[in-house]
Design a protein around this motif. Structure first.
Motif, PDB file in Angstrom:
ATOM      1  N   GLY A 105       0.787  -1.215   0.000  1.00 36.10           N
ATOM      2  CA  GLY A 105       0.000   0.000   0.000  1.00 36.10           C
ATOM      3  C   GLY A 105       0.827   1.276   0.000  1.00 36.10           C
ATOM      4  O   GLY A 105       2.041   1.241  -0.038  1.00 36.10           O
ATOM      5  N   PRO A 106       0.140   2.424   0.079  1.00 36.53           N
ATOM      6  CA  PRO A 106      -1.318   2.518   0.052  1.00 36.53           C
ATOM      7  C   PRO A 106      -1.892   2.235  -1.340  1.00 36.53           C
ATOM      8  O   PRO A 106      -1.201   2.414  -2.336  1.00 36.53           O
ATOM      9  CB  PRO A 106      -1.575   3.970   0.467  1.00 36.53           C
ATOM     10  CG  PRO A 106      -0.361   4.694   0.009  1.00 36.53           C
ATOM     11  CD  PRO A 106       0.793   3.742   0.199  1.00 36.53           C
ATOM     12  N   VAL A 107      -3.132   1.784  -1.360  1.00 38.49           N
ATOM     13  CA  VAL A 107      -3.802   1.406  -2.601  1.00 38.49           C
ATOM     14  C   VAL A 107      -4.613   2.581  -3.130  1.00 38.49           C
ATOM     15  O   VAL A 107      -5.231   3.320  -2.367  1.00 38.49           O
ATOM     16  CB  VAL A 107      -4.727   0.193  -2.361  1.00 38.49           C
ATOM     17  CG1 VAL A 107      -5.682  -0.018  -3.524  1.00 38.49           C
ATOM     18  CG2 VAL A 107      -3.893  -1.067  -2.133  1.00 38.49           C
ATOM     19  N   ARG A 108      -4.595   2.736  -4.444  1.00 27.02           N
ATOM     20  CA  ARG A 108      -5.501   3.688  -5.086  1.00 27.02           C
ATOM     21  C   ARG A 108      -6.165   3.001  -6.268  1.00 27.02           C
ATOM     22  O   ARG A 108      -5.618   2.045  -6.836  1.00 27.02           O
ATOM     23  CB  ARG A 108      -4.773   4.945  -5.532  1.00 27.02           C
ATOM     24  CG  ARG A 108      -3.762   4.760  -6.672  1.00 27.02           C
ATOM     25  CD  ARG A 108      -3.233   6.105  -7.119  1.00 27.02           C
ATOM     26  NE  ARG A 108      -2.328   6.011  -8.255  1.00 27.02           N
ATOM     27  CZ  ARG A 108      -1.919   7.067  -8.947  1.00 27.02           C
ATOM     28  NH1 ARG A 108      -2.337   8.286  -8.614  1.00 27.02           N
ATOM     29  NH2 ARG A 108      -1.102   6.912  -9.981  1.00 27.02           N
ATOM     30  N   GLY A 109      -7.353   3.478  -6.630  1.00 30.11           N
ATOM     31  CA  GLY A 109      -8.067   2.858  -7.740  1.00 30.11           C
ATOM     32  C   GLY A 109      -9.383   3.548  -8.009  1.00 30.11           C
ATOM     33  O   GLY A 109      -9.665   4.634  -7.476  1.00 30.11           O
ATOM     34  N   LEU A 110     -10.200   2.916  -8.852  1.00 29.31           N
ATOM     35  CA  LEU A 110     -11.489   3.468  -9.274  1.00 29.31           C
ATOM     36  C   LEU A 110     -12.621   2.490  -9.009  1.00 29.31           C
ATOM     37  O   LEU A 110     -12.473   1.284  -9.213  1.00 29.31           O
ATOM     38  CB  LEU A 110     -11.478   3.787 -10.774  1.00 29.31           C
ATOM     39  CG  LEU A 110     -10.713   5.002 -11.276  1.00 29.31           C
ATOM     40  CD1 LEU A 110     -10.811   5.059 -12.795  1.00 29.31           C
ATOM     41  CD2 LEU A 110     -11.256   6.282 -10.672  1.00 29.31           C
TER      42      LEU A 110
END
Length: 328
Positions: A105-110
């Motif tokens: 992480g950190p995770v990002r997305g849609l």
């Protein structure tokens, strides 16, 4: 047209039903509505025809829903533990191409729609050089509406989420899921392009200069014809992608090419449509800007056409076999 066993009358009937569905709900409650239509039976009978119809109309309506999630989950659920409700998918952030965030992480997305009716979010992550999956409580994800280019789409961004829990290895399943998603997105981009081209044709037919509609001028007709050719060219590549879908990797190569071609088509179609609308194409007074922004956003999802072109070039230069072989 995509290869399909569906006859013309059935396709016309289903198209009308889908248009009514999206007109009435903006697509957000597409899952239950499709169940009412018996859509699972249509997909089982003709996966290529049904999926192409659904996502073409999804694109035409500029809908936001979890429809694409269902396509990916059909592959991912095979490796995930049984769920206790409705699942959604967190897609890699377009800034990362088609690569998920790392597991540390950190995770990002849609997210492609709200999480009000979602019980569990499936999150792909990169772990030890491969892709794995973990699940998240929707309430634990820090979400914000997408701002900027396609604001108002209903999409949500997730940033700063720290993964926790047990991961499930899913490299092959993720490859097949991405291939399925790219085929659906290629159809959806085509639907957006068709709607935009229809708007451009209507405008140029109604707009009169020098005593006749501007659609009668050769330069305008050429632009509209080039847009039409681009859409049909994209549809031919999608046809080839569906023909390869039964392979072990889900037809990943052909699906990437279909997505690439669709992305290129939208860039060409939108450029021509904005041009023939003149000043109207540059203002919010016309609906054209909504198609331009949505087509570009869909192109960026699961790998934009520029990134896919570069990846395809690297693959070919490395000597990998290319089937189908197309001009990219």
């Amino acid at each position: 047209m995509t290869s399909t066993t569906m006859d013309a009358a059935t396709a016309e009937l289903l198209t009308g039903s889908l248009r009514n569905l999206f007109a009435g709900s903006a697509g957000r409650a597409v899952g239950p509505a499709l169940e009412t239509l018996g859509w699972s039976e249509v997909v089982a009978e003709d996966p290529a025809g049904a999926t192409t119809l659904l996502f073409t109309e999804h694109g035409r309506a500029l809908a936001s829903s979890h429809a694409l999630d269902a396509v990916l989950l059909a592959e991912l659920d095979q490796v995930l533990p049984a769920g206790n409700g409705t699942r959604a998918v967190l897609y890699p952030h377009p800034g990362d191409g088609d690569q998920p965030s790392t597991v540390d992480g950190p995770v990002r997305g849609l997210l492609l729609a709200g999480l009000e009716s979602v019980d569990e979010v499936v999150v792909p992550v990169r772990e030890s050089g491969s892709v794995a999956l973990l699940t998240a409580d929707p309430g634990s994800l820090p979400t914000e509406p997408v701002a900027g280019f396609d604001a108002g789409s209903g999409w949500l961004t997730v940033t700063g989420w720290q993964p926790s829990g047990t991961t499930v290895p899913a490299a092959k399943a993720w490859e097949r899921a991405v291939a399925a998603g790219r085929r659906a997105l290629a159809a959806e981009i085509a639907g957006v392009c068709q709607a935009a081209l229809g708007l451009a044709v209507a405008h140029t037919s109604a707009r009169v200069q020098y005593g006749r509609p501007i659609a009668s001028f050769q330069a305008v007709r050429h632009r509209l014809a080039e847009g039409h050719v681009a859409i049909n060219d994209s549809a031919s590549m999608l046809d080839a992608a569906w023909a390869a879908a039964g392979s072990a990797d889900g037809g990943a190569w052909a699906a990437a090419l279909a997505k690439l071609r669709a992305g290129r088509a939208q860039a060409e179609v939108m450029r021509h449509c904005v041009q023939v609308l003149g000043a109207m194409g540059l203002t919010s007074e016309s609906a054209m800007h909504r198609y331009v922004t949505r087509a570009s956003a869909l192109d960026a999802l699961l790998g934009g056409h520029r990134a896919l072109s570069e990846a395809t070039g690297r693959t070919l230069l490395a000597g990998a076999p290319a089937d189908p072989v197309v001009e990219v």
